[in-house]
Design an enzyme around this catalytic site. Structure first.
Site, mmCIF file in Angstrom:
data_model
loop_
_atom_site.group_PDB
_atom_site.id
_atom_site.type_symbol
_atom_site.label_atom_id
_atom_site.label_comp_id
_atom_site.label_asym_id
_atom_site.label_seq_id
_atom_site.Cartn_x
_atom_site.Cartn_y
_atom_site.Cartn_z
ATOM 1 C CB SER A 137 -7.209 5.553 3.848
ATOM 2 O OG SER A 137 -6.965 4.906 2.630
ATOM 3 C CE1 TYR A 151 -12.974 5.184 3.038
ATOM 4 C CE2 TYR A 151 -11.420 5.249 1.210
ATOM 5 C CZ TYR A 151 -11.736 4.865 2.499
ATOM 6 O OH TYR A 151 -10.816 4.177 3.241
ATOM 7 C CE LYS A 201 -11.209 6.588 5.979
ATOM 8 N NZ LYS A 201 -11.618 6.254 7.352
HETATM 9 N N1 UFG Z 1 -8.463 -5.785 -7.516
HETATM 10 C C1 UFG Z 1 -8.686 -6.703 -8.525
HETATM 11 N N2 UFG Z 1 -9.856 -7.407 -8.486
HETATM 12 C C2 UFG Z 1 -10.789 -7.240 -7.504
HETATM 13 C C3 UFG Z 1 -10.554 -6.300 -6.485
HETATM 14 C C4 UFG Z 1 -9.370 -5.576 -6.534
HETATM 15 O O1 UFG Z 1 -7.882 -6.888 -9.422
HETATM 16 O O2 UFG Z 1 -11.844 -7.905 -7.545
HETATM 17 C C5 UFG Z 1 -7.192 -5.028 -7.531
HETATM 18 C C6 UFG Z 1 -7.389 -3.530 -7.634
HETATM 19 O O3 UFG Z 1 -7.469 -3.161 -8.979
HETATM 20 C C7 UFG Z 1 -6.132 -3.022 -6.925
HETATM 21 C C8 UFG Z 1 -5.846 -4.077 -5.877
HETATM 22 O O4 UFG Z 1 -6.552 -5.239 -6.292
HETATM 23 O O5 UFG Z 1 -5.077 -2.992 -7.836
HETATM 24 C C9 UFG Z 1 -6.318 -3.692 -4.493
HETATM 25 O O6 UFG Z 1 -7.670 -3.303 -4.564
HETATM 26 P P1 UFG Z 1 -8.592 -3.109 -3.274
HETATM 27 O O7 UFG Z 1 -9.954 -2.763 -3.749
HETATM 28 O O8 UFG Z 1 -8.464 -4.295 -2.383
HETATM 29 O O9 UFG Z 1 -7.918 -1.886 -2.484
HETATM 30 P P2 UFG Z 1 -7.518 -0.425 -3.052
HETATM 31 O O10 UFG Z 1 -6.038 -0.424 -3.224
HETATM 32 O O11 UFG Z 1 -8.389 -0.041 -4.165
HETATM 33 O O12 UFG Z 1 -7.844 0.496 -1.806
HETATM 34 C C10 UFG Z 1 -9.181 0.689 -1.347
HETATM 35 C C11 UFG Z 1 -9.366 2.106 -0.820
HETATM 36 C C12 UFG Z 1 -8.483 2.348 0.374
HETATM 37 C C13 UFG Z 1 -8.762 1.318 1.387
HETATM 38 C C14 UFG Z 1 -8.553 -0.036 0.775
HETATM 39 C C15 UFG Z 1 -8.824 -1.154 1.723
HETATM 40 O O13 UFG Z 1 -9.036 3.029 -1.815
HETATM 41 O O14 UFG Z 1 -8.742 3.596 0.946
HETATM 42 O O15 UFG Z 1 -9.416 -0.207 -0.348
HETATM 43 O O16 UFG Z 1 -10.178 -1.184 2.061
HETATM 44 F F1 UFG Z 1 -7.916 1.486 2.452
#
Ligand code: UFG
Length: 351
Positions: free
Chosen positions: A127, A152, A156
């Protein structure tokens, strides 16, 4: 003869898409899944899409080393793609031991079988989380990994290192006593989103989704009242975080490219790493707006405080994957968001 790929976690979100693409390219696939984070919906969808009712399915837990060994005895496995892992960042902070035990032990069992049963090619699903808050963007595979902010993320990083070490240690094996060579590829995914164009397989989060796109589609369908956008005061153009959203079918095709490279003996090193993203940063606000526009609807959302642990921005330099794997992300973010919505509607029709 067709090559056989063992897909652990093959009934899950990414695993099911990868199974479809592998079968489409003539591979035989053996699916192993303990069903801890999915039901049979996606596996049934895979059978429909591929027209194959005979895909071997084994409900096993990869933490059970004997069960893993039995699979290697039963099939002549040319490559393993290891998805079977827990993936909720917040849960990993609350339950670190559960994450370390599950994610590390299952991978060690796979590697032990790969080594002891004559050698094998192993693809690990890593990831972009391993880069943390990178100073220079986009990140290349040589961008230093930063200390992880969650168990988590640690798993990885650790699994990448375990794979690298096993590749190094087995490089000289000659097959005596069954001890073979392990070769490995780690694919570092950015943010996988979307669903298969058939809308027969897609993401099936249990409970309240942690990730952005399932939260968006569940809000649009009325399962959730309002999407919270975490932070609009980041130093980005519109104040929201930047991510590299990769279409899940494109991501699946990257796996096929990587598996082919391994089984056809085209690797340049025994252990290789590739970023799998689009190379395009998209803000949370842009993604929400694109979802509204492409699907012709209005989403109920509000801006709230930043989510602890979020990095401001991360996106991939995909040059290496483009050149070495001959792979490039193809679907536009609009197509992907339309597919995510079609999948959510398909799920609603099943009820
Ligand atoms: N976000 C929101 N509202 C939400 C959910 C997310 O604004 O309800 C924002 C987050 O703050 C972030 C972006 O959307 O800025 C993406 O968030 P995600 O939770 O979808 O994904 P992340 O970038 O946090 O990544 C996480 C893990 C990764 C993994 C990825 C996909 O850190 O390792 O989810 O599962 F690969």
């Amino acid at each position: 003869m067709a090559k056989t790929v063992l897909v652990s976690g093959g009934a899950g979100y990414i695993g099911s898409h990868v199974t479809v693409e592998l079968i489409g390219k003539g591979y035989e696939v053996v699916v192993a899944d303990n069903m801890s984070n999915c039901d049979l919906t996606c596996f049934e969808g895979v059978k429909k899409i591929t027209g194959r009712d005979d895909i071997p399915f084994h409900q096993i837990d990869c933490c059970d080393s004997e069960a893993v060994n039995r699979l290697f005895d039963e099939y002549k496995i040319d490559a393993v793609i290891h998805f079977a892992a827990f993936k909720a960042v917040g849960e990993s902070v609350a339950e670190p031991l559960m994450y370390y035990r599950n994610n590390l032990v299952s991978f060690i069992n796979i590697l032990e079988a790969a080594k002891n049963k004559g050698g094998c090619n192993v693809l690990f699903s890593s990831s972009a989380t391993v880069y943390g808050e990178a100073e220079v963007l986009p990140v290349t595979e040589n961008t230093p990994r930063l200390p992880s902010t969650s168990p988590y993320g640690n798993t990885k990083q650790m699994c990448e290192d375990i794979l690298r070490d096993v590749v190094f240690a087995t490089a000289g094996n000659d097959g005596a006593d069954g001890q073979g060579v392990v070769k490995g590829i780690a694919l570092r995914y950015f943010n996988p989103i979307g669903a298969h164009p058939s809308a027969l397989i897609g993401e099936l989060p249990r409970g309240v989704p942690n990730n952005l796109v399932p939260f968006i589609t569940q809000t649009a369908i009325g399962k959730r009242e309002c999407l919270s956008i975490f932070g609009n005061d980041y130093p980005t153009e519109d104040g929201t975080c930047l991510r590299d959203y990769i279409d899940v079918v494109d991501l699946a095709k990257a796996h096929v490219a990587a598996v082919s490279r391994m089984v056809e003996g085209r690797m340049k090193e025994g252990y290789e790493i590739f970023n799998v993203g689009t190379g395009r940063p998209v803000s949370v606000y842009e993604l929400v707006t694109a979802f509204e526009n492409v699907n012709g609807l209005k989403l109920n959302y509000k801006f709230v405080d930043r989510r602890p642990g979020d990095v401001m921005a991360i996106w991939a330099d995909t040059t290496l994957a483009n050149e070495e794997l001959g792979w490039k992300a193809e679907r536009t973010v609009e197509e992907t968001l339309a597919s995510a919505w079609a999948w959510e509607k398909h799920l609603a029709e099943q009820k």
